[in-house]
Design a protein around this motif. Structure first.
Motif, mmCIF file in Angstrom:
data_model
loop_
_atom_site.group_PDB
_atom_site.id
_atom_site.type_symbol
_atom_site.label_atom_id
_atom_site.label_comp_id
_atom_site.label_asym_id
_atom_site.label_seq_id
_atom_site.Cartn_x
_atom_site.Cartn_y
_atom_site.Cartn_z
ATOM 1 N N LEU A 1 10.837 15.318 19.734
ATOM 2 C CA LEU A 1 9.482 14.770 19.821
ATOM 3 C C LEU A 1 9.488 13.249 19.691
ATOM 4 O O LEU A 1 10.311 12.680 18.967
ATOM 5 N N PRO A 2 8.544 12.576 20.341
ATOM 6 C CA PRO A 2 8.423 11.122 20.168
ATOM 7 C C PRO A 2 7.978 10.784 18.750
ATOM 8 O O PRO A 2 7.256 11.554 18.119
ATOM 9 N N ILE A 3 8.408 9.616 18.264
ATOM 10 C CA ILE A 3 7.960 9.142 16.962
ATOM 11 C C ILE A 3 7.448 7.709 17.106
ATOM 12 O O ILE A 3 8.123 6.852 17.680
ATOM 13 N N ILE A 4 6.234 7.472 16.620
ATOM 14 C CA ILE A 4 5.689 6.118 16.627
ATOM 15 C C ILE A 4 5.496 5.666 15.183
ATOM 16 O O ILE A 4 5.496 6.485 14.257
ATOM 17 N N ILE A 5 5.330 4.352 15.012
ATOM 18 C CA ILE A 5 5.215 3.766 13.673
ATOM 19 C C ILE A 5 3.855 3.083 13.510
ATOM 20 O O ILE A 5 3.379 2.391 14.409
ATOM 21 N N ASP A 6 3.256 3.292 12.338
ATOM 22 C CA ASP A 6 2.001 2.637 11.969
ATOM 23 C C ASP A 6 2.313 1.644 10.853
ATOM 24 O O ASP A 6 2.306 1.998 9.672
ATOM 25 N N HIS B 1 -0.893 0.723 8.003
ATOM 26 C CA HIS B 1 -1.112 1.517 6.797
ATOM 27 C C HIS B 1 0.091 1.458 5.861
ATOM 28 O O HIS B 1 -0.046 1.660 4.651
ATOM 29 N N ALA B 2 1.265 1.217 6.425
ATOM 30 C CA ALA B 2 2.465 1.207 5.592
ATOM 31 C C ALA B 2 2.418 0.099 4.545
ATOM 32 O O ALA B 2 2.590 0.346 3.350
ATOM 33 N N GLY B 3 2.169 -1.124 5.005
ATOM 34 C CA GLY B 3 2.185 -2.246 4.070
ATOM 35 C C GLY B 3 0.846 -2.574 3.458
ATOM 36 O O GLY B 3 0.760 -3.048 2.330
ATOM 37 N N GLY B 4 -0.218 -2.359 4.247
ATOM 38 C CA GLY B 4 -1.556 -2.659 3.743
ATOM 39 C C GLY B 4 -1.901 -4.134 3.738
ATOM 40 O O GLY B 4 -2.966 -4.518 3.262
ATOM 41 N N LYS B 5 -0.998 -4.972 4.270
ATOM 42 C CA LYS B 5 -1.221 -6.411 4.327
ATOM 43 C C LYS B 5 -0.932 -6.874 5.758
ATOM 44 O O LYS B 5 0.115 -6.540 6.321
ATOM 45 N N TRP B 6 -1.818 -7.699 6.310
ATOM 46 C CA TRP B 6 -1.692 -8.059 7.723
ATOM 47 C C TRP B 6 -0.380 -8.776 8.036
ATOM 48 O O TRP B 6 0.202 -8.587 9.091
ATOM 49 N N TRP B 7 0.125 -9.575 7.091
ATOM 50 C CA TRP B 7 1.330 -10.358 7.361
ATOM 51 C C TRP B 7 2.612 -9.525 7.330
ATOM 52 O O TRP B 7 3.681 -10.008 7.737
ATOM 53 N N LEU B 8 2.509 -8.294 6.880
ATOM 54 C CA LEU B 8 3.663 -7.386 6.926
ATOM 55 C C LEU B 8 3.749 -6.634 8.258
ATOM 56 O O LEU B 8 4.789 -6.076 8.592
ATOM 57 N N MET C 1 7.455 -5.566 10.393
ATOM 58 C CA MET C 1 7.726 -4.131 10.382
ATOM 59 C C MET C 1 7.640 -3.528 11.786
ATOM 60 O O MET C 1 8.391 -2.616 12.141
ATOM 61 N N ALA C 2 6.724 -4.039 12.594
ATOM 62 C CA ALA C 2 6.602 -3.563 13.973
ATOM 63 C C ALA C 2 7.855 -3.905 14.773
ATOM 64 O O ALA C 2 8.395 -3.076 15.518
ATOM 65 N N LYS C 3 8.336 -5.134 14.614
ATOM 66 C CA LYS C 3 9.538 -5.564 15.337
ATOM 67 C C LYS C 3 10.762 -4.745 14.910
ATOM 68 O O LYS C 3 11.563 -4.313 15.743
ATOM 69 N N ALA C 4 10.883 -4.545 13.605
ATOM 70 C CA ALA C 4 12.016 -3.767 13.094
ATOM 71 C C ALA C 4 11.967 -2.331 13.614
ATOM 72 O O ALA C 4 13.005 -1.734 13.921
ATOM 73 N N ARG D 1 0.835 -1.207 0.000
ATOM 74 C CA ARG D 1 0.000 0.000 0.000
ATOM 75 C C ARG D 1 0.873 1.261 0.000
ATOM 76 O O ARG D 1 0.639 2.204 -0.740
ATOM 77 N N ASN D 2 1.872 1.280 0.873
ATOM 78 C CA ASN D 2 2.855 2.354 0.943
ATOM 79 C C ASN D 2 4.202 1.724 1.261
ATOM 80 O O ASN D 2 4.309 0.499 1.364
ATOM 81 N N THR D 3 5.237 2.538 1.419
ATOM 82 C CA THR D 3 6.560 2.037 1.774
ATOM 83 C C THR D 3 6.947 2.590 3.142
ATOM 84 O O THR D 3 7.037 3.811 3.325
ATOM 85 N N LEU D 4 7.139 1.708 4.119
ATOM 86 C CA LEU D 4 7.490 2.143 5.464
ATOM 87 C C LEU D 4 8.907 2.689 5.488
ATOM 88 O O LEU D 4 9.854 2.005 5.096
ATOM 89 N N ASP D 5 9.045 3.912 5.963
ATOM 90 C CA ASP D 5 10.356 4.575 6.036
ATOM 91 C C ASP D 5 10.912 4.414 7.449
ATOM 92 O O ASP D 5 10.780 5.305 8.287
ATOM 93 N N ILE D 6 11.578 3.294 7.697
ATOM 94 C CA ILE D 6 12.102 3.035 9.033
ATOM 95 C C ILE D 6 13.238 3.994 9.384
ATOM 96 O O ILE D 6 13.433 4.351 10.547
#
Length: 338
Positions: free
Chosen positions: A265-270, A273-280, A284-287, A248-253
């Motif tokens: 400021l704090p930064i959190i990751i979503d 929405h980044a991948g758009g697929k549940w298995w991603l 991505m969360a762990k990374a 869906r999008n490209t996660l910019d880690i």
């Protein structure tokens, strides 16, 4: 421009210097850290000769800041900001674990999901009340009714509420009912809304990055909110639009270390929405936790196949529970607390 004071500087020294600076038409922002105190100068600092400030016996040195953002700049505020969301700390080693469905669909649904994500370790409940959708024919959310359903879920679980504000007319409702006010991707550069959010909302703001926004544009959007009176901004990377169409999008880690270098400021990751697929979502969360983010926003739905929005990227409660077990292990390695 910032004025770094000596460790021996006293309260009266700070008051004298700020008064002297403000008489020249500038605003000041005072940051008192554990090792030093900094006075940030906001406005047209070209009218100030640094040498006239450096002669003060309480001043260690004066620095010019080249970046256009001042209040969000780490130079102004060397220590990480910790933001309190309804009793949950985010930033400075504390993780905000936000979870829930893309859209609130019913009382039973939101309460069931809220109970499950809390049991797994989430500390903030998300749920869309007003939904900005690409198609005008797609489900647009339940509106004000959904806010009341979120409050019912909060009453059952104690979880603070995060949901998206789309229109300034709803600010009074959000002030009353919401703990973390989300400004979505499509409104990141809605400057009139950002100004009103800064002026009229004193609760923390979650600011998502625009689909094709640079780091500076993103930080400047946060600056709009901060400059108008609300310093409690959390940045959220949710993937950017690139030439890749498989996701869906490209996660910019790499946004995590860059934002931490440039701002306090704090930064959190979503990752939803980044991948758009549940298995991603899980990898991505762990990374993201390993890369040093201050939290995660993950979509969880008890029946993704029947979800009214974003079902394909939503985790089932059992998969979220499994992910949270891994997240806690990774967070411990890097000294993070939730």
């Amino acid at each position: 421009m910032i004025v770094v004071l000596k460790q021996t500087a006293k309260k009266e020294d700070i008051e004298r210097l700020t008064s002297q600076i403000e008489k020249q038409g500038l605003k000041t922002s005072i940051v008192i850290g554990t090792d030093q105190t900094i006075i940030g100068l906001i406005g047209d600092t070209t009218i100030i000769d640094p040498k006239t400030i450096e002669v003060d016996e309480a001043v260690d040195h004066v620095m010019r800041v080249s970046e256009p953002y001042k209040l969000a700049n780490r130079v102004f505020h060397p220590e990480d900001t910790i933001i309190n969301v309804g009793g949950v700390k985010i930033g400075g080693g504390y993780l905000g674990l936000i979870a829930g469905p893309c859209s609130v669909e019913s009382k039973e649904q939101i309460i069931e999901v809220a109970k499950s994500v809390k049991a797994s370790g989430a500390n903030i409940l998300r749920g869309g009340a007003f939904k900005p959708r690409t198609s005008p024919y797609s489900f647009q959310g339940m509106g004000e009714t959904a806010l009341d359903l979120l409050l019912a879920a909060k009453a059952e679980t104690g979880l603070p509420i995060c949901t998206e504000l789309m229109d300034a007319e709803y600010i009074p409702l959000f002030n009353e009912k919401v703990d973390l006010v989300q400004i979505g991707t499509r409104n990141m550069q809605n400057y009139s809304l950002l100004k009103k959010v800064g002026q009229e909302i004193k609760k923390p703001i979650l600011l998502k990055r625009g689909l094709a926004s640079t780091y500076e544009e993103w930080i400047m959007a946060a600056e709009y909110i901060m400059a108008n009176g609300n310093p409690n901004v959390i940045l959220c990377e949710r993937g950017i639009r690139t030439y890749e169409t498989y996701t869906r999008n490209t996660l910019d880690i790499q946004a995590i270390p860059v934002i931490k270098k440039l701002t306090h400021l704090p930064i959190i990751i979503d990752p939803s929405h980044a991948g758009g697929k549940w298995w991603l979502v899980s990898p991505m969360a762990k990374a993201s936790i390993a890369a040093g983010c201050d939290g995660l926003m993950i979509e969880v739905h008890n029946d993704p196949e029947k979800a009214l929005s974003d079902g394909p990227q939503s985790l089932r409660p059992d998969k979220y529970a499994s992910l949270m077990q891994d997240i806690k292990k990774i967070a411990t390695i890097f000294g993070k607390k939730s």
